[in-house]
Design an enzyme around this catalytic site. Structure first.
Site, PDB file in Angstrom:
ATOM      1  N   SER A 232       1.877  -3.654   4.313  1.00 10.57           N
ATOM      2  CA  SER A 232       1.002  -4.468   4.894  1.00 10.57           C
ATOM      3  C   SER A 232       1.789  -5.013   6.172  1.00 10.57           C
ATOM      4  O   SER A 232       2.710  -5.759   6.015  1.00 10.57           O
ATOM      5  CB  SER A 232       0.377  -5.416   4.069  1.00 10.57           C
ATOM      6  OG  SER A 232      -0.169  -6.730   5.101  1.00 10.57           O
TER       7      SER A 232
ATOM      8  N   ASP B 246      -4.065  -6.130   7.855  1.00 10.13           N
ATOM      9  CA  ASP B 246      -5.118  -7.200   7.394  1.00 10.13           C
ATOM     10  C   ASP B 246      -5.664  -8.264   8.396  1.00 10.13           C
ATOM     11  O   ASP B 246      -4.772  -8.816   9.230  1.00 10.13           O
ATOM     12  CB  ASP B 246      -3.870  -8.134   6.679  1.00 10.13           C
ATOM     13  CG  ASP B 246      -3.685  -7.657   5.335  1.00 10.13           C
ATOM     14  OD1 ASP B 246      -4.475  -7.258   4.266  1.00 10.13           O
ATOM     15  OD2 ASP B 246      -2.553  -7.325   4.691  1.00 10.13           O
TER      16      ASP B 246
ATOM     17  N   MET C 208      -8.065  -7.226  -5.127  1.00  5.26           N
ATOM     18  CA  MET C 208      -7.074  -8.475  -4.899  1.00  5.26           C
ATOM     19  C   MET C 208      -6.231  -8.598  -5.982  1.00  5.26           C
ATOM     20  O   MET C 208      -6.981  -9.206  -6.992  1.00  5.26           O
ATOM     21  CB  MET C 208      -7.731  -9.289  -4.062  1.00  5.26           C
ATOM     22  CG  MET C 208      -8.271  -8.860  -2.762  1.00  5.26           C
ATOM     23  SD  MET C 208      -7.170  -8.243  -1.682  1.00  5.26           S
ATOM     24  CE  MET C 208      -6.107  -9.401  -1.450  1.00  5.26           C
TER      25      MET C 208
HETATM   26  C1  DX5 Z   1      -3.397 -10.893   1.546  1.00  4.59           C
HETATM   27  C2  DX5 Z   1      -3.260  -9.643   2.200  1.00  4.59           C
HETATM   28  C3  DX5 Z   1      -2.245  -8.722   1.740  1.00  4.59           C
HETATM   29  C4  DX5 Z   1      -0.813  -9.074   1.886  1.00  4.59           C
HETATM   30  C5  DX5 Z   1       0.061  -8.913   0.916  1.00  4.59           C
HETATM   31  O1  DX5 Z   1      -4.400 -11.633   1.808  1.00  4.59           O
HETATM   32  O2  DX5 Z   1      -4.704  -8.799   2.007  1.00  4.59           O
HETATM   33  O3  DX5 Z   1      -2.242  -7.371   2.263  1.00  4.59           O
HETATM   34  O4  DX5 Z   1      -0.261  -9.060   3.136  1.00  4.59           O
HETATM   35  O5  DX5 Z   1       1.152  -9.282   1.140  1.00  4.59           O
HETATM   36  P1  DX5 Z   1       2.380  -9.404  -0.178  1.00  4.59           P
HETATM   37  O6  DX5 Z   1       2.531  -7.831  -0.474  1.00  4.59           O
HETATM   38  O7  DX5 Z   1       3.418 -10.107   0.473  1.00  4.59           O
HETATM   39  O8  DX5 Z   1       1.745 -10.066  -1.543  1.00  4.59           O
HETATM   40 ZN    ZN Z   2      -4.711  -6.763   2.564  1.00  2.00          ZN
END
Ligand code: DX5
Ligand code: ZN
Length: 217
Positions: free
Chosen positions: A9, A36, A139
């Protein structure tokens, strides 16, 4: 077993060097770039939008996985598709009654589509639309920020959705997003996820190629 794909991401990238960051991800073995998109309304954070996708499209051949954390995603789907998104995922929580129509709209642009559920939304809510999805995204943190802790109840949802996908016998990816680390990735894959998003884990690592290989192994 479906091929495991690692989708770093870029929320955790250095935004002032985004082109270099994405080229580095490609060189380090990433399979997908997870973008994102946040609007400050659906979630309490603001990131980037269509222009970022358009510009990244010019510098990478990796698929661009656009995770829309925005209200009224249907207003922007066509522009993200035109900008070069390969897949667009939209939240059940942002669409609810018109989720099916929004997924159809994404498909009509020639781009792959996916439905996303937050940690407090049961699988039941998207069960009817799973057959029309190219990917389902679970999620494992509440959306908005990188670097949060993995919520373990996501594992059970992965198992439920994997069972539905297997039953359908369709080529549907199952993606997990939030709090993925080298320590918990094995149980996440065992629960059925095959597209693994990782933000802080990839960008904080000293050796990016090594962490991507570790997550994939
Ligand atoms: C959260 C995003 C994720 C985030 C994940 O709202 O959708 O894609 O960037 O980050 P990590 O891997 O650090 O939890
Ligand atoms: Zn995401």
């Amino acid at each position: 077993m479906k091929t495991i794909k690692i989708a770093p991401s870029i929320l955790s990238a250095n935004f002032s060097k985004m082109g270099e960051e994405v080229i580095s991800l490609q060189e380090c073995g990433a399979d997908v770039v997870h973008c994102d998109v946040m609007d400050g309304v659906f979630v309490n954070n603001i990131t980037f939008g269509i222009k970022m996708v358009e510009d990244l499209r010019k510098i990478t051949t990796l698929p661009l996985d656009c995770h829309l954390m925005i209200v009224h995603p249907e207003k922007y789907v066509e522009r993200f598709a035109k900008a070069g998104a390969d897949i667009i995922t939209v939240h059940y929580e942002a669409c609810q009654d018109n989720l099916k129509e929004v997924l159809q709209l994404i498909k009509s642009t020639g781009v792959k589509c996916g439905a996303v559920i937050n940690p407090d939304t049961p699988v039941e809510k998207i069960k009817d639309v799973i057959p029309m999805c190219d990917m389902v995204l679970v999620m494992s943190v509440f959306p908005g920020f990188g670097g949060q802790k993995f919520i373990p109840s996501a594992l059970d949802k992965l198992r439920q959705i994997r069972a539905i996908i297997d039953e359908l016998d369709k080529d549907i990816d199952l993606e997990i997003d939030g709090g993925v680390t080298a320590e918990n990735v094995a149980e996440i894959k065992a629960a059925g996820a095959n597209v693994i998003v990782a933000g802080s884990t990839v960008f904080k690592a000293e050796d990016r190629a090594n962490i991507i290989a570790t997550l994939k192994a």
